[in-house]
Design a protein around this motif. Structure first.
Motif, PDB file in Angstrom:
ATOM      1  N   LYS A 147       9.469   0.750  -1.402  1.00  0.00           N
ATOM      2  CA  LYS A 147       9.137   1.487  -3.202  1.00  0.00           C
ATOM      3  C   LYS A 147       7.788   2.701  -2.675  1.00  0.00           C
ATOM      4  N   VAL A 148       7.370   3.412  -3.924  1.00  0.00           N
ATOM      5  CA  VAL A 148       6.360   4.566  -2.769  1.00  0.00           C
ATOM      6  C   VAL A 148       5.362   3.826  -3.816  1.00  0.00           C
ATOM      7  N   VAL A 149       4.254   3.918  -3.258  1.00  0.00           N
ATOM      8  CA  VAL A 149       2.714   2.908  -3.165  1.00  0.00           C
ATOM      9  C   VAL A 149       1.762   4.048  -3.751  1.00  0.00           C
ATOM     10  N   GLN A 150       0.911   4.412  -4.573  1.00  0.00           N
ATOM     11  CA  GLN A 150      -0.509   4.973  -5.078  1.00  0.00           C
ATOM     12  C   GLN A 150      -1.537   3.883  -4.517  1.00  0.00           C
ATOM     13  N   GLY A 151      -2.483   4.989  -3.959  1.00  0.00           N
ATOM     14  CA  GLY A 151      -3.983   4.278  -3.876  1.00  0.00           C
ATOM     15  C   GLY A 151      -5.167   5.437  -3.818  1.00  0.00           C
ATOM     16  N   GLU A 152      -6.081   5.195  -3.250  1.00  0.00           N
ATOM     17  CA  GLU A 152      -7.552   5.462  -3.453  1.00  0.00           C
ATOM     18  C   GLU A 152      -8.382   5.183  -2.391  1.00  0.00           C
ATOM     19  N   ILE A 153      -8.450   6.749  -1.239  1.00  0.00           N
ATOM     20  CA  ILE A 153      -9.051   6.720  -0.428  1.00  0.00           C
ATOM     21  C   ILE A 153     -10.633   6.122  -0.529  1.00  0.00           C
ATOM     22  N   VAL A 154     -11.209   5.075  -0.256  1.00  0.00           N
ATOM     23  CA  VAL A 154     -13.220   4.533  -0.071  1.00  0.00           C
ATOM     24  C   VAL A 154     -13.332   5.372   1.501  1.00  0.00           C
ATOM     25  N   LYS A 155     -12.474   5.582   2.314  1.00  0.00           N
ATOM     26  CA  LYS A 155     -13.218   5.774   3.262  1.00  0.00           C
ATOM     27  C   LYS A 155     -12.823   6.859   4.272  1.00  0.00           C
ATOM     28  N   VAL A 156     -13.453   7.567   4.584  1.00  0.00           N
ATOM     29  CA  VAL A 156     -13.214   8.930   5.585  1.00  0.00           C
ATOM     30  C   VAL A 156     -14.170   8.731   6.913  1.00  0.00           C
ATOM     31  N   SER A 157     -13.451   8.905   8.196  1.00  0.00           N
ATOM     32  CA  SER A 157     -13.996   9.128   9.091  1.00  0.00           C
ATOM     33  C   SER A 157     -13.678   9.465  10.435  1.00  0.00           C
ATOM     34  N   GLY A 158     -13.318  11.306  10.297  1.00  0.00           N
ATOM     35  CA  GLY A 158     -12.731  12.083  11.275  1.00  0.00           C
ATOM     36  C   GLY A 158     -11.491  12.000  11.152  1.00  0.00           C
ATOM     37  N   PRO A 159     -10.351  11.663  12.035  1.00  0.00           N
ATOM     38  CA  PRO A 159      -8.922  11.242  11.882  1.00  0.00           C
ATOM     39  C   PRO A 159      -8.719  10.144  11.032  1.00  0.00           C
ATOM     40  N   LEU A 160      -9.503   9.076  10.573  1.00  0.00           N
ATOM     41  CA  LEU A 160      -9.037   8.081  10.155  1.00  0.00           C
ATOM     42  C   LEU A 160      -9.783   8.087   8.388  1.00  0.00           C
ATOM     43  N   VAL A 161      -8.731   7.413   7.502  1.00  0.00           N
ATOM     44  CA  VAL A 161      -8.627   7.831   6.234  1.00  0.00           C
ATOM     45  C   VAL A 161      -8.248   6.337   6.181  1.00  0.00           C
ATOM     46  N   ILE A 162      -9.467   5.512   4.852  1.00  0.00           N
ATOM     47  CA  ILE A 162      -9.302   4.109   4.908  1.00  0.00           C
ATOM     48  C   ILE A 162      -9.174   3.983   3.069  1.00  0.00           C
ATOM     49  N   ALA A 163      -7.621   3.054   2.500  1.00  0.00           N
ATOM     50  CA  ALA A 163      -6.907   3.358   1.160  1.00  0.00           C
ATOM     51  C   ALA A 163      -7.647   1.914   0.370  1.00  0.00           C
ATOM     52  N   THR A 164      -7.474   1.928  -0.413  1.00  0.00           N
ATOM     53  CA  THR A 164      -7.362   0.386  -1.263  1.00  0.00           C
ATOM     54  C   THR A 164      -6.033   0.594  -1.897  1.00  0.00           C
ATOM     55  N   GLY A 165      -6.152  -0.208  -2.592  1.00  0.00           N
ATOM     56  CA  GLY A 165      -4.187  -0.847  -3.095  1.00  0.00           C
ATOM     57  C   GLY A 165      -3.164  -0.237  -3.108  1.00  0.00           C
ATOM     58  N   MET A 166      -3.276  -0.346  -1.674  1.00  0.00           N
ATOM     59  CA  MET A 166      -1.606  -0.224  -0.503  1.00  0.00           C
ATOM     60  C   MET A 166      -1.248  -1.408  -0.095  1.00  0.00           C
ATOM     61  N   ARG A 167      -1.628  -2.317  -1.351  1.00  0.00           N
ATOM     62  CA  ARG A 167      -1.319  -3.436  -1.000  1.00  0.00           C
ATOM     63  C   ARG A 167       1.029  -3.608  -0.371  1.00  0.00           C
ATOM     64  N   ASP A 168       1.549  -2.849  -1.405  1.00  0.00           N
ATOM     65  CA  ASP A 168       2.544  -2.690  -0.892  1.00  0.00           C
ATOM     66  C   ASP A 168       3.374  -1.909  -0.159  1.00  0.00           C
ATOM     67  N   ALA A 169       2.349  -0.785   0.394  1.00  0.00           N
ATOM     68  CA  ALA A 169       3.436  -0.450   1.208  1.00  0.00           C
ATOM     69  C   ALA A 169       3.431  -0.959   2.679  1.00  0.00           C
ATOM     70  N   ASP A 170       3.863  -0.446   3.727  1.00  0.00           N
ATOM     71  CA  ASP A 170       4.287  -1.011   4.799  1.00  0.00           C
ATOM     72  C   ASP A 170       3.524  -0.136   6.365  1.00  0.00           C
ATOM     73  N   MET A 171       3.623  -1.083   6.887  1.00  0.00           N
ATOM     74  CA  MET A 171       3.044  -0.771   8.635  1.00  0.00           C
ATOM     75  C   MET A 171       3.829  -0.044   9.001  1.00  0.00           C
ATOM     76  N   PHE A 172       3.372   1.784   9.304  1.00  0.00           N
ATOM     77  CA  PHE A 172       3.447   2.571  10.156  1.00  0.00           C
ATOM     78  C   PHE A 172       4.437   3.921   8.544  1.00  0.00           C
ATOM     79  N   ASP A 173       4.565   3.081   8.022  1.00  0.00           N
ATOM     80  CA  ASP A 173       4.960   5.116   6.277  1.00  0.00           C
ATOM     81  C   ASP A 173       4.339   5.545   6.688  1.00  0.00           C
TER      82      ASP A 173
END
Length: 588
Positions: A3-29
């Motif tokens: 299913k479609v999951v929404q989260g929120e950005i907590v950190k941006v480091s160049g091309p790397l973005v870290i987001a929380t609230g993504m527990r139901d997402a899968d690797m490589f989504d």
């Protein structure tokens, strides 16, 4: 599909973005990052926190912005419309986006890889009621002038064909309905999707034995790559890696060529775009773009997108392989792809390996190259497909101790070592004949002996030995001069020079010399070596070395590479007679 999951950005480091609230997402989504809908991919999960690799410029992003998962892995669209296309590393069609956006493509720009409005003429070959499995061909589409595109049942489906109809369709229209064993109906279209990080299935791999004919003499005769094989082209800046890749893309015996410009300079991709439509395929006489797909991921594009580009390219190549075609894939260059891995690894704060590259560099490279091969394709019909992978490596200063070069060397079977000294002497291709090798040599020699001439292996082996002897004799010449050598050794040097200048050197700009058939390659090698064999005999029969090297036939042999293919056999017979006659006159 998750299913479609929404989260929120907590950190941006160049091309790397870290987001929380993504527990139901899968690797490589695949995820859409922020309101700009920048395309990213989840590469790590820790609880409800996802590390996302973003394939576009992240300047201006900040904490609190929304990240939305699309619920499926990074995939490519496969179907009619790929041939002649130019895509970026995540399969966005650059020509379509340029029409929409103008020359400056905005962040978040997107268009489907396959045009949804284009109508294709589909000719059904399967019939209603047929029992089908994944990989079975249900019909064909004529794509361009060269390629008959085979529309196949997706690999994961099987069942009975309920209905199918020929006609004119877009890639999204239903062309057939398949009922699986559970009674569920599946609407089939001309388009499939496939995750780029998973190799497409096949029945079995076949050991490669037949050479991929490239028309480049130093490759086909001395260091051949087999169909379904793997090769690397390392070399310093200016040694001709890209030119060799271009030559192989133009002339290699393949039904489809996938050319990946991974971190290449923009002008090099521009050369490809300008040249290929004007060049004619030697077999068909049509434009080379009629069988070429370009993945353009230039050095000024975001670094992270390079990481996806070679997977995008090889997945497209596997799709055409599954049709039973021969596909050549050129990746230029895997060093710049490895730089993207190093960048992301550093951002993820992973333990670095050698020179800052991640410790898994070798396994990632191996997982790419192992997708090459000659395979028996899935489906009830017995057909085989070929995918040959050739990767350029750009070690700093040509230093082969570079981790990317070393990791690649452990994987590939053919090593074309480019030499800057040869390149500066305008010797093309600048493949060093002393340090290069091919592990397919024995099998290819056997094929050449059966298909071309039983003398092939002996001639090639003797020629390689001559070139090795030359390098040893040159050391003596530097110390004491050529006159101190015996006449037999001087003849060796002269024969090796003929091999270098007349056989190994090739003019890629000359209309005739740019491509040499196997028959012509064998006959040119045979002329040079037979002149050497008969000259050795003449020396034993008291002929003068100075008279031998001044014989007129030597110039004729040097000019043989400019003889047109139609005249090769006739000219060869005349020259062999001339060699025998002139040398016989010396000993008469």
């Amino acid at each position: 599909m998750s299913k479609v999951v929404q989260g929120e950005i907590v950190k941006v480091s160049g091309p790397l973005v870290i987001a929380t609230g993504m527990r139901d997402a899968d690797m490589f989504d695949v995820v859409d990052v922020s309101e700009h809908k920048l395309i990213g991919e989840i590469i790590e999960m820790h609880g409800d926190e996802a590390s996302i690799q973003v394939y576009e410029e992240t300047a201006g992003l900040g904490p609190g912005e929304i990240v939305t998962s699309r619920g499926n892995p990074l995939s490519v669209e496969l179907g009619p419309g790929l041939i002649g296309g130019i895509f970026d590393g995540i399969q966005r069609p650059l020509d379509v986006i340029a029409e929409q956006e103008g020359s400056n493509i905005k962040r978040g720009a997107w268009a489907p890889a396959l045009r949804r409005d284009k109508v294709w003429k589909f000719e059904a070959s399967a019939e209603s009621g047929a029992k089908l499995v994944g990989g079975d061909v249900i019909g064909t589409v004529q794509e361009g002038k060269l390629l008959q595109h085979r529309v196949m049942v997706p690999p994961q489906l099987s069942g009975e064909l309920k209905s199918i109809a020929s006609g004119e369709y877009t890639v999204e229209d239903t062309i057939a309905v398949l009922v699986d064993e559970q009674g569920q109906e599946h609407e089939l279209t001309m388009m499939q999707r496939w995750p780029v990080r998973i190799g497409r299935p096949y029945k079995e791999k076949i050991a490669p034995s037949e050479p991929l004919i490239t028309g480049q003499r130093s490759i086909d005769t001395f260091f051949p790559v087999a169909k379904g094989g793997t090769a690397m082209v390392p070399g310093p800046f200016g040694s001709g890696k890209t030119v060799i890749q271009h030559q192989l893309a133009k002339w290699a015996e393949a039904d489809v060529v996938v050319y990946i410009g991974c971190g290449e300079r923009g002008n090099e991709m521009t050369d490809v775009l300008n040249e290929f439509p004007q060049l004619l395929d030697p077999k068909s006489g049509e434009s080379l773009m009629e069988r070429t797909i370009l993945i353009a991921n230039t050095s000024d594009m975001p670094v992270a997108a390079r990481e996806a580009s070679i997977y995008t390219g090889i997945t497209i190549a596997e799709y055409f392989r599954d049709m039973g075609l021969s596909v050549s894939l050129m990746a230029d260059s895997t060093s710049r792809w490895a730089e993207a891995l190093r960048e992301m690894s550093g951002r993820l704060e992973e333990m670095p390996g050698e020179e800052g590259y991640p410790a898994y560099l070798g396994s990632r490279l191996a997982s790419f190259y192992e997708r090459a091969g000659m395979v028996r394709c899935i489906g009830t019909e017995d057909r085989s497909g070929v995918l040959t992978a050739i990767g350029a490596v750009s070690p700093p200063g040509g230093d082969l101790s570079d981790p990317v070069a070393q990791a690649t060397l452990r994987i590939v079977q053919v090593f074309w070592s480019l030499d800057s000294d040869l390149a500066y002497r305008r010797h093309f291709p600048a493949i060093n004949w002393l340090t290069s090798y091919s592990l397919y040599q024995d099998k290819v020699d056997q094929w050449m002996n059966e298909s071309l001439s039983p003398d092939f292996k002996k001639l090639r082996t003797d020629a390689v030995a001559l070139l090795q002897d030359e390098s040893e004799l040159e050391e003596i010449v530097r110390l004491v001069g050529q006159d101190s050598l015996s006449e037999g050794d001087q003849l060796k040097l002269e024969a090796a020079r003929s091999l270098r200048e007349d056989f190994l050197h090739q003019n890629s700009f000359d209309e005739i010399d740019t491509f040499t058939s196997l028959n012509k390659q064998f006959r040119l090698l045979s002329l040079i070596m037979n002149f050497y064999y008969q000259s050795k005999e003449a020396l034993e029969h008291e002929a003068e070395y100075s008279d031998i090297v001044r014989l007129p036939v030597r110039d004729a042999i040097a000019r043989f590479k400019y003889v047109k293919e139609d005249d090769v056999n006739r000219n060869y017979d005349l020259l062999m007679e001339q060699v025998s006659q002139e040398l016989a006159d010396l000993t008469a």
